[in-house]
Design a protein around this motif. Structure first.
Motif, PDB file in Angstrom:
ATOM      1  N   GLU A  11       0.791  -1.214   0.000  1.00 58.50           N
ATOM      2  CA  GLU A  11       0.000   0.000   0.000  1.00 58.50           C
ATOM      3  C   GLU A  11       0.835   1.281   0.000  1.00 58.50           C
ATOM      4  OE1 GLU A  11       0.504  -1.039   4.395  1.00 58.50           O
ATOM      5  OE2 GLU A  11       0.081  -2.145   2.560  1.00 58.50           O
ATOM      6  N   ALA A  12       0.289   2.267  -0.675  1.00 62.70           N
ATOM      7  CA  ALA A  12       0.742   3.652  -0.605  1.00 62.70           C
ATOM      8  C   ALA A  12      -0.488   4.473  -0.245  1.00 62.70           C
ATOM      9  CB  ALA A  12       1.318   4.113  -1.928  1.00 62.70           C
ATOM     10  N   LEU A  13      -0.362   5.343   0.725  1.00 64.12           N
ATOM     11  CA  LEU A  13      -1.520   6.116   1.165  1.00 64.12           C
ATOM     12  C   LEU A  13      -1.075   7.471   1.687  1.00 64.12           C
ATOM     13  CD1 LEU A  13      -1.141   5.693   4.448  1.00 64.12           C
ATOM     14  CD2 LEU A  13      -2.327   3.545   3.996  1.00 64.12           C
ATOM     15  N   VAL A  14      -2.036   8.275   2.076  1.00 66.85           N
ATOM     16  CA  VAL A  14      -1.749   9.570   2.681  1.00 66.85           C
ATOM     17  C   VAL A  14      -2.050   9.480   4.172  1.00 66.85           C
ATOM     18  CG1 VAL A  14      -2.456  11.990   2.837  1.00 66.85           C
ATOM     19  CG2 VAL A  14      -2.077  10.929   0.593  1.00 66.85           C
ATOM     20  N   ASP A  15      -1.036   9.753   4.994  1.00 62.39           N
ATOM     21  CA  ASP A  15      -1.217   9.848   6.435  1.00 62.39           C
ATOM     22  C   ASP A  15      -1.770  11.229   6.773  1.00 62.39           C
ATOM     23  OD1 ASP A  15      -0.257   7.334   7.384  1.00 62.39           O
ATOM     24  OD2 ASP A  15       1.806   7.992   7.092  1.00 62.39           O
ATOM     25  N   ILE A  16      -2.960  11.268   7.380  1.00 64.08           N
ATOM     26  CA  ILE A  16      -3.540  12.516   7.873  1.00 64.08           C
ATOM     27  C   ILE A  16      -3.189  12.575   9.364  1.00 64.08           C
ATOM     28  CG2 ILE A  16      -5.646  13.870   8.126  1.00 64.08           C
ATOM     29  CD1 ILE A  16      -6.841  12.001   5.908  1.00 64.08           C
ATOM     30  N   VAL A  17      -2.221  13.394   9.711  1.00 65.10           N
ATOM     31  CA  VAL A  17      -1.628  13.366  11.048  1.00 65.10           C
ATOM     32  C   VAL A  17      -2.237  14.457  11.920  1.00 65.10           C
ATOM     33  CG1 VAL A  17       0.520  13.461  12.364  1.00 65.10           C
ATOM     34  CG2 VAL A  17       0.515  12.472  10.066  1.00 65.10           C
ATOM     35  N   GLU A  18      -2.828  14.043  13.040  1.00 63.73           N
ATOM     36  CA  GLU A  18      -3.466  14.968  13.973  1.00 63.73           C
ATOM     37  C   GLU A  18      -2.609  15.101  15.234  1.00 63.73           C
ATOM     38  OE1 GLU A  18      -7.324  13.552  14.891  1.00 63.73           O
ATOM     39  OE2 GLU A  18      -8.076  13.666  12.843  1.00 63.73           O
ATOM     40  N   THR A  19      -2.248  16.332  15.572  1.00 63.48           N
ATOM     41  CA  THR A  19      -1.639  16.632  16.868  1.00 63.48           C
ATOM     42  C   THR A  19      -2.585  17.563  17.620  1.00 63.48           C
ATOM     43  OG1 THR A  19      -0.414  18.519  15.966  1.00 63.48           O
ATOM     44  CG2 THR A  19       0.688  16.376  15.916  1.00 63.48           C
ATOM     45  N   ASP A  20      -2.166  18.001  18.789  1.00 63.56           N
ATOM     46  CA  ASP A  20      -3.051  18.859  19.585  1.00 63.56           C
ATOM     47  C   ASP A  20      -3.377  20.169  18.892  1.00 63.56           C
ATOM     48  OD1 ASP A  20      -3.195  17.014  21.599  1.00 63.56           O
ATOM     49  OD2 ASP A  20      -1.600  17.905  22.805  1.00 63.56           O
ATOM     50  N   ASP A  21      -2.457  20.647  18.049  1.00 63.84           N
ATOM     51  CA  ASP A  21      -2.646  21.996  17.509  1.00 63.84           C
ATOM     52  C   ASP A  21      -2.806  22.079  15.992  1.00 63.84           C
ATOM     53  OD1 ASP A  21      -0.077  21.235  17.009  1.00 63.84           O
ATOM     54  OD2 ASP A  21       0.874  23.084  17.709  1.00 63.84           O
ATOM     55  N   ARG A  22      -2.681  20.937  15.276  1.00 64.44           N
ATOM     56  CA  ARG A  22      -2.810  21.057  13.817  1.00 64.44           C
ATOM     57  C   ARG A  22      -3.049  19.694  13.180  1.00 64.44           C
ATOM     58  NH1 ARG A  22       3.203  21.899  11.219  1.00 64.44           N
ATOM     59  NH2 ARG A  22       4.339  20.441  12.544  1.00 64.44           N
ATOM     60  N   VAL A  23      -3.445  19.741  11.897  1.00 63.90           N
ATOM     61  CA  VAL A  23      -3.614  18.547  11.076  1.00 63.90           C
ATOM     62  C   VAL A  23      -2.758  18.723   9.829  1.00 63.90           C
ATOM     63  CG1 VAL A  23      -5.213  17.127   9.754  1.00 63.90           C
ATOM     64  CG2 VAL A  23      -5.957  18.141  11.909  1.00 63.90           C
ATOM     65  N   THR A  24      -1.894  17.751   9.555  1.00 64.93           N
ATOM     66  CA  THR A  24      -1.052  17.799   8.370  1.00 64.93           C
ATOM     67  C   THR A  24      -1.195  16.485   7.600  1.00 64.93           C
ATOM     68  OG1 THR A  24       0.840  16.972   9.633  1.00 64.93           O
ATOM     69  CG2 THR A  24       0.637  19.360   9.387  1.00 64.93           C
ATOM     70  N   GLU A  25      -0.791  16.488   6.344  1.00 70.30           N
ATOM     71  CA  GLU A  25      -0.846  15.287   5.521  1.00 70.30           C
ATOM     72  C   GLU A  25       0.553  14.941   5.026  1.00 70.30           C
ATOM     73  OE1 GLU A  25      -3.738  15.222   2.424  1.00 70.30           O
ATOM     74  OE2 GLU A  25      -5.437  15.550   3.800  1.00 70.30           O
ATOM     75  N   HIS A  26       0.895  13.646   5.116  1.00 70.15           N
ATOM     76  CA  HIS A  26       2.181  13.144   4.641  1.00 70.15           C
ATOM     77  C   HIS A  26       1.937  11.890   3.805  1.00 70.15           C
ATOM     78  CE1 HIS A  26       4.280  15.602   7.723  1.00 70.15           C
ATOM     79  NE2 HIS A  26       3.313  15.209   8.531  1.00 70.15           N
ATOM     80  N   VAL A  27       2.762  11.684   2.799  1.00 75.27           N
ATOM     81  CA  VAL A  27       2.725  10.425   2.062  1.00 75.27           C
ATOM     82  C   VAL A  27       3.185   9.299   2.985  1.00 75.27           C
ATOM     83  CG1 VAL A  27       3.708   9.126   0.139  1.00 75.27           C
ATOM     84  CG2 VAL A  27       3.085  11.539  -0.152  1.00 75.27           C
ATOM     85  N   GLY A  28       2.449   8.171   2.985  1.00 67.30           N
ATOM     86  CA  GLY A  28       2.786   7.066   3.859  1.00 67.30           C
ATOM     87  C   GLY A  28       2.379   5.731   3.267  1.00 67.30           C
ATOM     88  N   GLY A  29       2.169   4.775   4.165  1.00 65.74           N
ATOM     89  CA  GLY A  29       1.975   3.391   3.774  1.00 65.74           C
ATOM     90  C   GLY A  29       3.310   2.694   3.867  1.00 65.74           C
ATOM     91  N   SER A  30       3.391   1.628   4.670  1.00 69.30           N
ATOM     92  CA  SER A  30       4.677   0.998   4.933  1.00 69.30           C
ATOM     93  C   SER A  30       5.443   0.625   3.670  1.00 69.30           C
ATOM     94  CB  SER A  30       4.475  -0.228   5.833  1.00 69.30           C
ATOM     95  OG  SER A  30       5.690  -0.918   6.029  1.00 69.30           O
ATOM     96  N   PRO A  31       4.855  -0.100   2.711  1.00 69.12           N
ATOM     97  CA  PRO A  31       5.632  -0.443   1.517  1.00 69.12           C
ATOM     98  C   PRO A  31       6.093   0.786   0.724  1.00 69.12           C
ATOM     99  CG  PRO A  31       3.742  -1.884   1.725  1.00 69.12           C
ATOM    100  CD  PRO A  31       3.546  -0.778   2.717  1.00 69.12           C
ATOM    101  N   ALA A  32       5.245   1.810   0.627  1.00 66.11           N
ATOM    102  CA  ALA A  32       5.654   3.032  -0.069  1.00 66.11           C
ATOM    103  C   ALA A  32       6.818   3.693   0.659  1.00 66.11           C
ATOM    104  CB  ALA A  32       4.483   4.000  -0.182  1.00 66.11           C
ATOM    105  N   ASN A  33       6.738   3.744   1.981  1.00 67.27           N
ATOM    106  CA  ASN A  33       7.849   4.306   2.756  1.00 67.27           C
ATOM    107  C   ASN A  33       9.135   3.528   2.520  1.00 67.27           C
ATOM    108  OD1 ASN A  33       6.047   6.126   3.899  1.00 67.27           O
ATOM    109  ND2 ASN A  33       5.812   4.958   5.803  1.00 67.27           N
ATOM    110  N   VAL A  34       9.014   2.202   2.463  1.00 71.86           N
ATOM    111  CA  VAL A  34      10.187   1.366   2.222  1.00 71.86           C
ATOM    112  C   VAL A  34      10.772   1.663   0.842  1.00 71.86           C
ATOM    113  CG1 VAL A  34      10.980  -1.006   1.850  1.00 71.86           C
ATOM    114  CG2 VAL A  34       9.534  -0.467   3.825  1.00 71.86           C
TER     115      VAL A  34
END
Length: 294
Positions: A11-34
């Protein structure tokens, strides 16, 4: 780069990352990261995945290509690109919710010297059978690596997941898993027992990562080795295991399967440094070869 030496399926996907103060998007998915991590280490690689013809899919493809990796043409689909919503805990670890289809296209191995898969794509059908078939076809013809990267909400029952993992390990030359993967697959088992169990399934070498504590591995000759973690200030842990895996793959392509404890320990030590660089900055952002050698 020349013709791809590594084929990565998953898989290749978009990580929608939530912290206390913001939401950001990063390219992710374990095989894509590899795949990105392997490419940044200077090894030619092709990623066979599932991408929607949408903005997120184009972003993933651009990210993968900018790292120097290829995207298999069969990866494109009219369905939306997969996503994972990651909520970052105070210690930097992430809790995930996934929206994935688990479909991976059949892709010929071609001239690839190494075939890698794992994570959601290995366990979620119909893509899981495609990944397993690729591993089994490559056994004896190329180096085969597997990282289960268990996502409990997506892999079905433990019994079903164990059966799928057993088939993958039987085809693998090297299996890398985390201590969290091991605890889910074999609750309460100690590290030495897990390494021996996976070796008994057929994997020549086995490596278990243990976060800040480093990693432990079992070489093909049966020797068990440990490497310490590398102390860094943690931004988040996203992509740490994938960077570790990518470094192992680059070493395997460069040097072949580690035959003994010294060779495995050396490969694990380099991989631990790669993971440390990744956790020191946000998102799945693996190091280049120059950063790793610096």
């Amino acid at each position: 780069m020349g013709a791809p030496e590594v084929l990565v399926l998953g898989e290749a996907l978009v990580d929608i990352v939530e912290t206390d103060d913001r939401v950001t998007e990063h390219v992710g998915g374990s095989p894509a990261n590899v795949a990105v991590g392997v490419a940044r280490l200077g090894v030619p690689v092709r990623l066979a995945t599932r991408l929607g013809r949408d903005e997120r899919g184009e972003r993933i493809a651009r990210h993968v290509r900018e790292a120097g990796a290829e995207v298999a043409e069969a990866s494109w689909t009219e369905a939306p690109t997969d996503t994972a919503r990651a909520r970052i805990r105070p210690d930097g670890s992430a809790q995930y919710d996934f929206d994935v289809a688990g479909v991976v296209p059949p892709v010929p191995r071609g001239d690839a010297a190494l075939v890698h898969t794992g994570s959601i794509a290995l366990f979620l059908d119909p893509g899981g059978e495609t990944c397993l078939a690729a591993l089994e076809a490559a056994r004896g013809e190329a180096i085969v690596t597997v990282d289960p990267n268990i996502r409990p909400a997506l892999v079905g029952s433990r019994q079903t997941a164990l059966a799928r993992f057993a088939r993958a390990a039987a085809a693998a030359d090297l299996v890398k898993l985390s201590d969290e993967d091991a605890e889910w697959l074999w609750p309460g088992a100690d590290a030495d027992g897990v390494l021996e169990t996976i070796a008994g399934l057929g994997a020549a070498a086995v490596v278990m990562t243990r976060g800040r504590e480093g990693a432990i591995g079992r070489a093909p000759d049966g020797a068990v080795v440990e490497v310490a973690g590398v102390a860094v200030t943690v931004a988040d842990t996203i992509g740490a295991g994938d960077s570790f895996m990518a470094s192992l793959i680059a070493t395997l392509v460069d040097r072949g399967l580690p035959a003994d404890a010294d060779a495995l320990a050396d490969a694990m030590g380099v991989a631990a440094r790669a993971a440390a660089i990744t956790v020191s900055r946000p998102g799945a952002n693996p190091p280049t070869r120059a950063e790793l050698e610096d």
